[in-house]
Design a protein around this motif. Structure first.
Motif, PDB file in Angstrom:
ATOM      1  N   ARG A  29       0.839  -1.209   0.000  1.00 54.45           N
ATOM      2  CA  ARG A  29       0.000   0.000   0.000  1.00 54.45           C
ATOM      3  C   ARG A  29       0.870   1.254   0.000  1.00 54.45           C
ATOM      4  O   ARG A  29       0.571   2.222  -0.699  1.00 54.45           O
ATOM      5  CB  ARG A  29      -0.930  -0.030   1.210  1.00 54.45           C
ATOM      6  N   ILE A  30       1.960   1.274   0.753  1.00 53.09           N
ATOM      7  CA  ILE A  30       2.853   2.438   0.770  1.00 53.09           C
ATOM      8  C   ILE A  30       3.438   2.675  -0.625  1.00 53.09           C
ATOM      9  O   ILE A  30       3.494   3.807  -1.114  1.00 53.09           O
ATOM     10  CB  ILE A  30       3.969   2.258   1.826  1.00 53.09           C
ATOM     11  N   ASP A  33       0.688   3.983  -2.934  1.00 47.19           N
ATOM     12  CA  ASP A  33       0.392   5.388  -2.637  1.00 47.19           C
ATOM     13  C   ASP A  33       1.431   6.315  -3.269  1.00 47.19           C
ATOM     14  O   ASP A  33       1.094   7.410  -3.729  1.00 47.19           O
ATOM     15  CB  ASP A  33       0.316   5.617  -1.126  1.00 47.19           C
ATOM     16  N   ALA A  36       0.501   6.598  -6.825  1.00 44.27           N
ATOM     17  CA  ALA A  36      -0.663   7.481  -6.936  1.00 44.27           C
ATOM     18  C   ALA A  36      -0.248   8.945  -6.869  1.00 44.27           C
ATOM     19  O   ALA A  36      -0.792   9.793  -7.588  1.00 44.27           O
ATOM     20  CB  ALA A  36      -1.674   7.156  -5.840  1.00 44.27           C
ATOM     21  N   ALA A  37       0.750   9.240  -6.033  1.00 41.09           N
ATOM     22  CA  ALA A  37       1.247  10.609  -5.918  1.00 41.09           C
ATOM     23  C   ALA A  37       1.911  11.082  -7.209  1.00 41.09           C
ATOM     24  O   ALA A  37       2.039  12.288  -7.441  1.00 41.09           O
ATOM     25  CB  ALA A  37       2.233  10.724  -4.751  1.00 41.09           C
ATOM     26  N   THR A  42      -4.521   3.323  -8.829  1.00 45.42           N
ATOM     27  CA  THR A  42      -3.963   2.075  -8.321  1.00 45.42           C
ATOM     28  C   THR A  42      -5.085   1.098  -8.008  1.00 45.42           C
ATOM     29  O   THR A  42      -6.203   1.497  -7.696  1.00 45.42           O
ATOM     30  CB  THR A  42      -3.113   2.288  -7.048  1.00 45.42           C
ATOM     31  N   GLY A 167      -0.869   3.281   7.910  1.00 43.64           N
ATOM     32  CA  GLY A 167      -0.100   3.350   6.673  1.00 43.64           C
ATOM     33  C   GLY A 167       1.350   3.726   6.860  1.00 43.64           C
ATOM     34  O   GLY A 167       2.015   4.127   5.903  1.00 43.64           O
ATOM     35  N   ARG A 179       8.432   3.773  -1.067  1.00 40.64           N
ATOM     36  CA  ARG A 179       8.020   4.891  -1.931  1.00 40.64           C
ATOM     37  C   ARG A 179       8.856   4.926  -3.199  1.00 40.64           C
ATOM     38  O   ARG A 179       8.357   5.253  -4.282  1.00 40.64           O
ATOM     39  CB  ARG A 179       8.132   6.205  -1.169  1.00 40.64           C
TER      40      ARG A 179
END
Length: 194
Positions: A29-30, A33, A36-37, A42, A167, A179
């Motif tokens: 999930r990290i 994300d 997504a940034a 996603t 998160g 990330r």
């Protein structure tokens, strides 16, 4: 806004374990994300999703709705992130079963398997040894599926790093690594489409 989101490129996350939200899913999930940034939609197929996939049978005449949805989503993807726990020195059975189902794309004209697609890799294990062998196994599988493993893969020792429900993780360096996986698949995806 929803129509705009459909036009955004998609990163599919595959990973987790059966039996609840795992460290692997939290790590995935990290990374998602972070993608997504970078402007990507996603979709995560976690442990509960993969548990609904029957064991892959290459001779099956039909596929379940869950199998069809999974394959269709991967077909639409611009990039993939695969996260697996290290079980006995390699990837988990549910992750391998999901990846085996991608055989359904073997004869696709546009893009068989994961051809030319950036694929981020994450391994979690209770100790360092299984993280390395799990990453190596994932790289081999991605190569066999004609994908491009990103230069960086995140290997996480869950004996040392704890994930939380919000998160985050107990180690900022691990968050930064996850990330980076998400950013790399997002940044390499336009190159694959060119």
């Amino acid at each position: 806004m929803e129509d705009e989101a459909k036009d955004m490129p998609l990163v599919v996350g595959i990973g987790g374990t059966i039996g609840g939200i795992s460290s692997t899913e939290r790590a995935l999930r990290i990374a998602l994300d972070a993608a997504a940034a970078e402007g990507f939609r996603t979709r995560m197929f976690g442990g509960a999703d993969m548990a609904r996939l029957p064991l892959y049978d290459p001779r099956a005449a039909t596929r379940t709705a869950e199998e069809e949805a999974f394959v269709a989503c991967v077909r639409r993807a611009s990039a993939v992130i695969i996260a697996s726990p290290g079980y006995h020195g390699s990837i988990s059975g549910v992750v391998k079963n999901a990846l085996d189902l991608l055989e359904e794309t073997a004869r696709d004209e546009g893009r068989p398997y994961l051809a030319d697609m950036p694929v981020g890799l994450i391994a979690t294990a209770y100790g360092w040894q299984a993280t390395g062998s799990t990453i190596a196994a994932l790289r081999s599988i991605v190569h066999a599926l004609r994908g491009w493993p990103t230069p960086f893969a995140a290997a996480i020792n869950t004996q040392l790093t704890r994930f939380d429900d919000e998160g985050g993780a107990s180690d900022q360096a691990v968050i930064d690594q996850l990330r980076l996986v998400g950013r790399q698949v997002a940044r390499f995806a336009p190159l694959a489409a060119a």
